[in-house]
Design a protein around this motif. Structure first.
Motif, short mmCIF file in Angstrom:
data_model
loop_
_atom_site.label_atom_id
_atom_site.label_comp_id
_atom_site.label_asym_id
_atom_site.label_seq_id
_atom_site.Cartn_x
_atom_site.Cartn_y
_atom_site.Cartn_z
N UNK A 202 0.82 -1.21 0.00
CA UNK A 202 0.00 0.00 0.00
C UNK A 202 0.86 1.27 0.00
N UNK A 203 1.95 1.25 0.76
CA UNK A 203 2.83 2.42 0.83
C UNK A 203 3.41 2.73 -0.55
N UNK A 204 3.83 1.71 -1.27
CA UNK A 204 4.38 1.91 -2.60
C UNK A 204 3.32 2.40 -3.57
N UNK A 205 2.11 1.85 -3.47
CA UNK A 205 1.02 2.27 -4.34
C UNK A 205 0.61 3.71 -4.05
N UNK A 206 0.57 4.06 -2.75
CA UNK A 206 0.21 5.43 -2.37
C UNK A 206 1.22 6.43 -2.90
N UNK A 207 2.48 6.03 -2.91
CA UNK A 207 3.54 6.92 -3.40
C UNK A 207 3.57 7.00 -4.93
N UNK A 208 2.79 6.17 -5.60
CA UNK A 208 2.80 6.15 -7.05
C UNK A 208 4.11 5.64 -7.62
N UNK A 209 4.81 4.83 -6.83
CA UNK A 209 6.14 4.32 -7.20
C UNK A 209 5.98 2.95 -7.86
N UNK A 210 5.99 2.91 -9.17
CA UNK A 210 5.79 1.68 -9.91
C UNK A 210 6.81 0.60 -9.60
N UNK A 211 8.12 0.90 -9.69
CA UNK A 211 9.12 -0.12 -9.39
C UNK A 211 9.02 -0.66 -7.95
N UNK A 212 8.74 0.23 -6.98
CA UNK A 212 8.61 -0.22 -5.59
C UNK A 212 7.37 -1.10 -5.42
N UNK A 213 6.29 -0.75 -6.09
CA UNK A 213 5.08 -1.57 -6.01
C UNK A 213 5.31 -2.94 -6.64
N UNK A 214 6.04 -2.97 -7.73
CA UNK A 214 6.36 -4.24 -8.38
C UNK A 214 7.19 -5.12 -7.45
N UNK A 215 8.19 -4.52 -6.80
CA UNK A 215 9.03 -5.28 -5.86
C UNK A 215 8.22 -5.77 -4.67
#
Length: 233
Positions: free
Chosen positions: A202-215
């Motif tokens: 959720x934190x990665x998605x909230x940040x709009x960080x695609x690579x972090x969300x993928x990881x």
């Protein structure tokens, strides 16, 4: 001994996602049988006798047959001509491996796409589906476990919806992946560690960080696989 039918908000699943339904006797009966299937009180492959459920739940055959029909649609119950209902057989190790291979191919990329498409409305829906608010609630552990199985499915399905590829979403939903996987092992660790991973995702998605969300999605899926592998020992 009469089973207390849980009063929880039920959801039905189809190819378009999870649809809230009004609470009713049929919904409560569905939830009671669903919880027994998910926590292995009704073991995989076991015959499900309608008359036994009538006595156990103290209801008529009508809501029980309706609930079993819904569970059949979710792949948790099998109806055989002239025999009746039974709990779906447990997935095999090969099927388990294939499901996770499929998910690892599709879901991390979908998480990255969802992060890029994220907005406040979508994020609010994801938070509601992630199950984080109820993680410290007490009560019936079996009910919490079966409820989280559905929440986990809703959470992953919502990410796929936001990612925008309906073919991938339908393909994964058709496998009833979450329900079959959660039936492998009834253990609090399965939910608690998954909730930690939901928070990171959720934190990665909230940040709009695609690579972090993928990881984060890849780590979540790999850990989920490793948590459940001992079920095959």
């Amino acid at each position: 001994m009469q089973l207390k039918i849980p009063a929880v908000t039920p959801y039905a699943f189809d190819t378009s996602g999870f649809i809230p339904r009004a609470n009713s006797l049929a919904d409560s009966v569905y939830e009671a049988i669903f919880a027994q299937l998910m926590t292995l009180k009704i073991p995989p492959g076991t015959r499900i006798t309608v008359d036994n459920l009538v006595r156990e739940l103290n209801v008529s055959q009508t809501p029980i047959r309706e609930a079993l029909g819904r569970l059949e649609g979710e792949g948790l119950v099998v109806k055989t001509h002239l025999i009746g209902f039974s709990a779906a057989p447990q997935i095999t190790r090969r099927r388990f491996d294939e499901l996770y291979q499929l998910r690892l191919l599709l879901e991390p990329d979908s998480a990255a796409r969802a992060a890029i498409a994220m907005d406040d409305v979508k994020l609010s829906a994801l938070r509601a589906a992630a199950g984080l608010m109820g993680r410290r609630e007490g009560g019936d552990e079996r009910l919490r476990y079966s409820t989280f199985a559905r929440q986990d499915a809703m959470f992953h399905d919502k990410i796929l919806e936001i990612a925008g590829n309906e073919l991938i979403r339908e393909a994964l939903n058709h496998q009833h992946t979450h329900f079959h996987i959660f039936r492998l092992m009834f253990h609090s660790r399965v939910t608690e560690e998954a909730l930690d991973e939901h928070e990171a995702l959720l934190a990665a998605l909230e940040a709009g960080d695609g690579p972090a969300a993928e990881r984060a999605m890849r780590v979540h899926l790999e850990h989920s696989r490793d948590r459940l592998l001992p079920a095959f020992d």
